[in-house]
Every structure is written in structure tokens, then in C-alpha cells.
Design a protein around this motif. Sequence first.
Motif, short mmCIF file in Angstrom:
data_model
loop_
_atom_site.label_atom_id
_atom_site.label_comp_id
_atom_site.label_asym_id
_atom_site.label_seq_id
_atom_site.Cartn_x
_atom_site.Cartn_y
_atom_site.Cartn_z
N GLY A 136 8.16 22.97 49.09
CA GLY A 136 7.86 24.16 49.86
C GLY A 136 6.97 23.90 51.06
N VAL A 137 6.27 22.78 51.05
CA VAL A 137 5.40 22.41 52.17
C VAL A 137 6.04 21.31 52.99
N GLY A 138 6.54 20.28 52.32
CA GLY A 138 7.10 19.13 53.00
C GLY A 138 6.08 18.01 53.04
N PRO A 139 6.21 17.09 54.00
CA PRO A 139 5.31 15.94 54.04
C PRO A 139 3.90 16.34 54.47
N VAL A 140 2.93 15.73 53.81
CA VAL A 140 1.52 15.96 54.15
C VAL A 140 0.81 14.61 54.17
N VAL A 141 -0.30 14.55 54.93
CA VAL A 141 -1.25 13.45 54.76
C VAL A 141 -2.33 14.01 53.87
N ALA A 142 -2.80 13.20 52.93
CA ALA A 142 -3.73 13.71 51.93
C ALA A 142 -4.59 12.61 51.38
N ALA A 143 -5.76 13.01 50.88
CA ALA A 143 -6.66 12.09 50.19
C ALA A 143 -7.59 12.91 49.31
N GLY A 144 -8.08 12.29 48.25
CA GLY A 144 -9.09 12.93 47.41
C GLY A 144 -8.53 13.48 46.12
N ALA A 204 10.67 27.65 48.92
CA ALA A 204 10.95 27.95 50.34
C ALA A 204 11.18 26.66 51.10
N ASP A 205 11.94 26.76 52.19
CA ASP A 205 12.15 25.60 53.04
C ASP A 205 10.86 25.25 53.77
N PRO A 206 10.52 23.96 53.83
CA PRO A 206 9.36 23.57 54.63
C PRO A 206 9.56 23.97 56.09
N TYR A 207 8.48 24.20 56.79
CA TYR A 207 8.57 24.53 58.21
C TYR A 207 9.04 23.31 59.00
N THR A 208 9.86 23.56 60.02
CA THR A 208 10.24 22.50 60.94
C THR A 208 9.09 22.27 61.91
N LEU A 209 9.16 21.19 62.66
CA LEU A 209 8.12 20.90 63.65
C LEU A 209 8.03 22.02 64.68
N GLU A 210 9.18 22.54 65.10
CA GLU A 210 9.18 23.64 66.07
C GLU A 210 8.49 24.88 65.49
N GLN A 211 8.77 25.19 64.23
CA GLN A 211 8.12 26.34 63.59
C GLN A 211 6.62 26.13 63.46
N VAL A 212 6.21 24.93 63.10
CA VAL A 212 4.78 24.62 62.99
C VAL A 212 4.10 24.79 64.34
N ALA A 246 10.86 15.25 50.78
CA ALA A 246 9.95 16.39 50.65
C ALA A 246 10.63 17.48 49.82
N GLY A 247 9.90 18.01 48.90
CA GLY A 247 10.43 19.08 48.06
C GLY A 247 10.99 18.57 46.75
N THR A 248 11.04 17.24 46.57
CA THR A 248 11.59 16.73 45.33
C THR A 248 10.60 15.88 44.54
#
Length: 201
Positions: free
Chosen positions: A80-88, A181-189, A53-55
Amino acid sequence: MRTVTGLFDDYDDARAAVTDLEVAGVPSDDISIVANNTGDRYSTESSDAAEGAGTGAGLGAVGGGVVGLLTGLGLMAIPGVGPVVAAGWLASTAAGAAAGAVAGGAAGGLIGALTDSGVDEEDAHVYAEGVRRGGALVTARVDDSLALKAEAILQQRDRIDPGARRSIYAEEGWTRFDENADPYTLEQVQRERERYRSMMP
């Protein structure tokens, strides 16, 4: 054609909005969903696409989905976001930008795709930041005749008001989405999700 967009704090609301849009007659090809997947919360099988993520970005098959667009969810990474699920279409634009660009290209691709389709730039930055903080973004290109119905669908599914969310972010000193920016950690989310739940009436 018009673009309607909704940022959701709850992934289930975003998924339901996609389904409702499809049922209302919006073709799956004209709908996008991008949802933060920190902690691998929404994929049911592993994929190397979420690594790094981020690269860069890549798409890989992800289980789940109920109809149309949601059956094609893939994994990608946005700087800046990290991993996402996405479509479209929006996800494809962001993935293409990241695959062929230096770091920061995917963020430009996501925000650029939104603004190119008529989304206000300030709102586009709020939407990208909202996904970074754990949210899910649904964007649809609709015929003018379906625009009001599509807006109503997103509203009924509890989309957030981008102006109100911008104000909350600004109170913390935020001005715009930063792909460095650093992606949010699971705890931050999780903290962010609880924060918004506590604000609901």
C-alpha cells in the motif's frame, strides 16, 4: 519511556529531526525513520530490496546518512505504500511482519508497532497514509525526562498536525490506511508535495 512521533512532508526535515534527536541524547537504537522512496529519490545505490513493493519487505544497504541512525538506512517495501528508505526499531518491526506474513502484514506491522508503543490508532493510520503519499515518519522512544525536548525538536522541524492532515484526507473520502491500495506513483507524490507547500503561510 514515551513515544514521540512526527510526520514530515519534507524528507530533509525528517533527517534533520533524527540528527537533532541524536544530538539531544536520544540513542540511535530508539529512533526510527520511514520515508517514501517512490522513484528511488533517496537511495544512492540500487537494491533488489525495493522491488516487489506490496508483496513483502527486505532491507538492503543504502548510501547516504550523516550520523548514527541515518548511516544505517535500508530499503524495504510496505504493501500500500511501496518502496521506502527506513532504519530503526519501527522499520525492523514492519520488515519482520512482512517477511513472515501474508500481504497486508507489513501495514499491520507498521500500524501495530506504532499503536503498541502508545501512538493513537487514528494517528497511526494518518502516519501510514502520509508515508504512502510521499512523507517521512520519525518515531522515537525517549525517557520521560527527554520527552518535552523531543517533542519540541519534531515541532521545530515542521512536523504536520495529524488531526489537520486527517481532515484534509477525509475531505477526499479517506477513512483509514488501506494496505491493498495502489502505492502512489512519483507524479502523484510530487503533486501531493506541491499541494502541501501551497498551503503553507
